[in-house]
Design a protein around this motif. Structure first.
Motif, PDB file in Angstrom:
ATOM      1  N   GLU A 151      11.775   4.233  -8.448  1.00 26.99           N
ATOM      2  CA  GLU A 151      11.839   4.469  -7.003  1.00 26.99           C
ATOM      3  C   GLU A 151      13.280   4.734  -6.601  1.00 26.99           C
ATOM      4  OE1 GLU A 151       9.769   4.921  -4.611  1.00 26.99           O
ATOM      5  OE2 GLU A 151       7.863   4.194  -5.383  1.00 26.99           O
ATOM      6  N   GLN A 152      13.435   5.160  -5.367  1.00 28.21           N
ATOM      7  CA  GLN A 152      14.762   5.401  -4.807  1.00 28.21           C
ATOM      8  C   GLN A 152      14.812   4.771  -3.426  1.00 28.21           C
ATOM      9  OE1 GLN A 152      16.420   9.311  -5.366  1.00 28.21           O
ATOM     10  NE2 GLN A 152      17.277   9.297  -3.309  1.00 28.21           N
ATOM     11  N   PHE A 153      15.898   4.090  -3.125  1.00 32.01           N
ATOM     12  CA  PHE A 153      16.054   3.497  -1.799  1.00 32.01           C
ATOM     13  C   PHE A 153      16.434   4.594  -0.823  1.00 32.01           C
ATOM     14  CE2 PHE A 153      17.404   0.056  -4.751  1.00 32.01           C
ATOM     15  CZ  PHE A 153      16.323  -0.779  -4.530  1.00 32.01           C
ATOM     16  N   ASP A 154      15.676   4.689   0.274  1.00 32.99           N
ATOM     17  CA  ASP A 154      16.077   5.672   1.268  1.00 32.99           C
ATOM     18  C   ASP A 154      17.179   5.123   2.159  1.00 32.99           C
ATOM     19  OD1 ASP A 154      14.683   4.313   3.536  1.00 32.99           O
ATOM     20  OD2 ASP A 154      12.876   5.067   2.578  1.00 32.99           O
ATOM     21  N   THR A 155      17.281   3.780   2.250  1.00 31.41           N
ATOM     22  CA  THR A 155      18.309   3.166   3.082  1.00 31.41           C
ATOM     23  C   THR A 155      18.805   1.885   2.429  1.00 31.41           C
ATOM     24  OG1 THR A 155      17.060   3.960   5.003  1.00 31.41           O
ATOM     25  CG2 THR A 155      18.860   2.441   5.429  1.00 31.41           C
ATOM     26  N   VAL A 156      20.119   1.719   2.376  1.00 32.11           N
ATOM     27  CA  VAL A 156      20.739   0.469   1.946  1.00 32.11           C
ATOM     28  C   VAL A 156      21.736   0.084   3.033  1.00 32.11           C
ATOM     29  CG1 VAL A 156      22.186  -0.697   0.236  1.00 32.11           C
ATOM     30  CG2 VAL A 156      20.498   0.988  -0.508  1.00 32.11           C
ATOM     31  N   LYS A 158       0.838  -1.203   0.000  1.00 35.91           N
ATOM     32  CA  LYS A 158       0.000   0.000   0.000  1.00 35.91           C
ATOM     33  C   LYS A 158       0.874   1.254   0.000  1.00 35.91           C
ATOM     34  CE  LYS A 158      -4.029  -2.075   0.652  1.00 35.91           C
ATOM     35  NZ  LYS A 158      -5.024  -2.095  -0.376  1.00 35.91           N
ATOM     36  N   VAL A 159       0.335   2.348  -0.516  1.00 40.28           N
ATOM     37  CA  VAL A 159       1.022   3.636  -0.442  1.00 40.28           C
ATOM     38  C   VAL A 159       1.347   3.917   1.022  1.00 40.28           C
ATOM     39  CG1 VAL A 159       0.721   6.134  -0.702  1.00 40.28           C
ATOM     40  CG2 VAL A 159       0.029   4.615  -2.542  1.00 40.28           C
ATOM     41  N   GLY A 160       2.564   4.346   1.272  1.00 37.67           N
ATOM     42  CA  GLY A 160       3.009   4.649   2.625  1.00 37.67           C
ATOM     43  C   GLY A 160       3.713   3.499   3.320  1.00 37.67           C
ATOM     44  N   ASP A 161       3.616   2.294   2.749  1.00 36.31           N
ATOM     45  CA  ASP A 161       4.301   1.139   3.341  1.00 36.31           C
ATOM     46  C   ASP A 161       5.807   1.250   3.157  1.00 36.31           C
ATOM     47  OD1 ASP A 161       1.915  -0.038   4.065  1.00 36.31           O
ATOM     48  OD2 ASP A 161       1.984  -1.606   2.523  1.00 36.31           O
ATOM     49  N   ARG A 162       6.535   0.802   4.180  1.00 37.88           N
ATOM     50  CA  ARG A 162       7.984   0.621   4.050  1.00 37.88           C
ATOM     51  C   ARG A 162       8.203  -0.780   3.509  1.00 37.88           C
ATOM     52  NH1 ARG A 162      12.643   2.623   4.989  1.00 37.88           N
ATOM     53  NH2 ARG A 162      11.832   4.444   6.067  1.00 37.88           N
ATOM     54  N   VAL A 163       8.981  -0.874   2.432  1.00 40.41           N
ATOM     55  CA  VAL A 163       9.283  -2.153   1.798  1.00 40.41           C
ATOM     56  C   VAL A 163      10.759  -2.444   2.030  1.00 40.41           C
ATOM     57  CG1 VAL A 163       9.344  -3.421  -0.375  1.00 40.41           C
ATOM     58  CG2 VAL A 163       7.504  -1.794   0.061  1.00 40.41           C
ATOM     59  N   ARG A 164      11.038  -3.666   2.452  1.00 36.09           N
ATOM     60  CA  ARG A 164      12.417  -4.088   2.703  1.00 36.09           C
ATOM     61  C   ARG A 164      12.726  -5.297   1.833  1.00 36.09           C
ATOM     62  NH1 ARG A 164      13.892  -4.817   8.742  1.00 36.09           N
ATOM     63  NH2 ARG A 164      14.256  -2.592   8.555  1.00 36.09           N
ATOM     64  N   PHE A 219      17.755  -3.510   1.306  1.00 38.28           N
ATOM     65  CA  PHE A 219      17.318  -2.311   0.598  1.00 38.28           C
ATOM     66  C   PHE A 219      15.946  -1.907   1.120  1.00 38.28           C
ATOM     67  CE2 PHE A 219      20.242  -4.498  -2.120  1.00 38.28           C
ATOM     68  CZ  PHE A 219      20.908  -3.524  -2.848  1.00 38.28           C
ATOM     69  N   GLU A 220      15.775  -0.637   1.511  1.00 38.31           N
ATOM     70  CA  GLU A 220      14.486  -0.156   2.018  1.00 38.31           C
ATOM     71  C   GLU A 220      14.023   1.072   1.244  1.00 38.31           C
ATOM     72  OE1 GLU A 220      14.668  -1.342   6.716  1.00 38.31           O
ATOM     73  OE2 GLU A 220      14.959   0.748   6.171  1.00 38.31           O
ATOM     74  N   LEU A 221      12.705   1.143   1.085  1.00 34.66           N
ATOM     75  CA  LEU A 221      12.101   2.329   0.498  1.00 34.66           C
ATOM     76  C   LEU A 221      10.688   2.473   1.039  1.00 34.66           C
ATOM     77  CD1 LEU A 221       9.919   1.553  -2.084  1.00 34.66           C
ATOM     78  CD2 LEU A 221      12.060   0.601  -2.892  1.00 34.66           C
ATOM     79  N   ILE A 222      10.183   3.677   0.997  1.00 35.58           N
ATOM     80  CA  ILE A 222       8.787   3.944   1.332  1.00 35.58           C
ATOM     81  C   ILE A 222       8.073   4.249   0.030  1.00 35.58           C
ATOM     82  CG2 ILE A 222       7.172   5.480   2.510  1.00 35.58           C
ATOM     83  CD1 ILE A 222       9.266   5.787   4.709  1.00 35.58           C
ATOM     84  N   CYS A 223       7.014   3.521  -0.220  1.00 36.94           N
ATOM     85  CA  CYS A 223       6.239   3.686  -1.457  1.00 36.94           C
ATOM     86  C   CYS A 223       5.301   4.870  -1.294  1.00 36.94           C
ATOM     87  CB  CYS A 223       5.472   2.408  -1.755  1.00 36.94           C
ATOM     88  SG  CYS A 223       6.551   1.002  -2.008  1.00 36.94           S
ATOM     89  N   ASP A 224       5.579   5.957  -1.993  1.00 38.96           N
ATOM     90  CA  ASP A 224       4.806   7.179  -1.792  1.00 38.96           C
ATOM     91  C   ASP A 224       3.792   7.471  -2.882  1.00 38.96           C
ATOM     92  OD1 ASP A 224       6.841   7.609  -3.580  1.00 38.96           O
ATOM     93  OD2 ASP A 224       7.532   9.477  -2.680  1.00 38.96           O
ATOM     94  N   VAL A 225       3.824   6.719  -3.982  1.00 36.14           N
ATOM     95  CA  VAL A 225       2.830   6.904  -5.039  1.00 36.14           C
ATOM     96  C   VAL A 225       2.357   5.537  -5.529  1.00 36.14           C
ATOM     97  CG1 VAL A 225       3.710   9.142  -5.822  1.00 36.14           C
ATOM     98  CG2 VAL A 225       4.573   7.057  -6.854  1.00 36.14           C
ATOM     99  N   PRO A 226       1.087   5.437  -5.943  1.00 37.08           N
ATOM    100  CA  PRO A 226       0.616   4.161  -6.479  1.00 37.08           C
ATOM    101  C   PRO A 226       1.181   3.906  -7.873  1.00 37.08           C
ATOM    102  CG  PRO A 226      -1.139   5.794  -6.559  1.00 37.08           C
ATOM    103  CD  PRO A 226       0.020   6.438  -5.876  1.00 37.08           C
TER     104      PRO A 226
END
Length: 108
Positions: A45-50, A20-26, A76-83
């Motif tokens: 997308e862009q990873f906010d944390t590696v 879902k939008v707003g989820d943190r994906v790892r 690798f982590e990112l937050i999904c901000d758009v559908p």
């Protein structure tokens, strides 16, 4: 003959990862090798944390692609901000055509 995520070529094309939008994906990415690294990337997308190894540790921030060496692993982590639908790939030459491609579906 094949390059795969979690042992089965194209499995995440057939059954995309859904969030879902707003989820943190790892993504826990291990390059089993024996000689080819994985150049991991989520298109659009862009990873906010590696993390170079298991968290915690000193993370790298704000990258789009990072190389996991043969025999190595990274988180690798990112937050999904758009559908939308975002392919994830191994940017190694020809690896996507050999099965190292999937889809991350971000739902509203």
């Amino acid at each position: 003959d094949f390059v795969a995520f979690n042992g089965r070529p194209n499995q995440y094309m057939d059954a995309p990862i859904r969030v879902k939008v707003g989820d943190r994906v790892r993504f826990w990415v291990v390059s089993a090798g024996p000689t080819h690294p994985s150049h991991f990337h989520v298109v659009g997308e862009q990873f906010d944390t590696v993390y170079l190894g298991a968290p915690p540790g000193t993370p790298i921030r704000g990258v789009q692609t990072f190389t996991v060496p043969a025999g190595g692993g990274m988180v690798f982590e990112l937050i999904c901000d758009v559908p939308g639908e975002f392919p994830f790939v191994n940017h190694g030459f020809g690896h996507g055509q050999k099965g190292a491609i999937g889809i991350l579906v971000v739902e509203p």
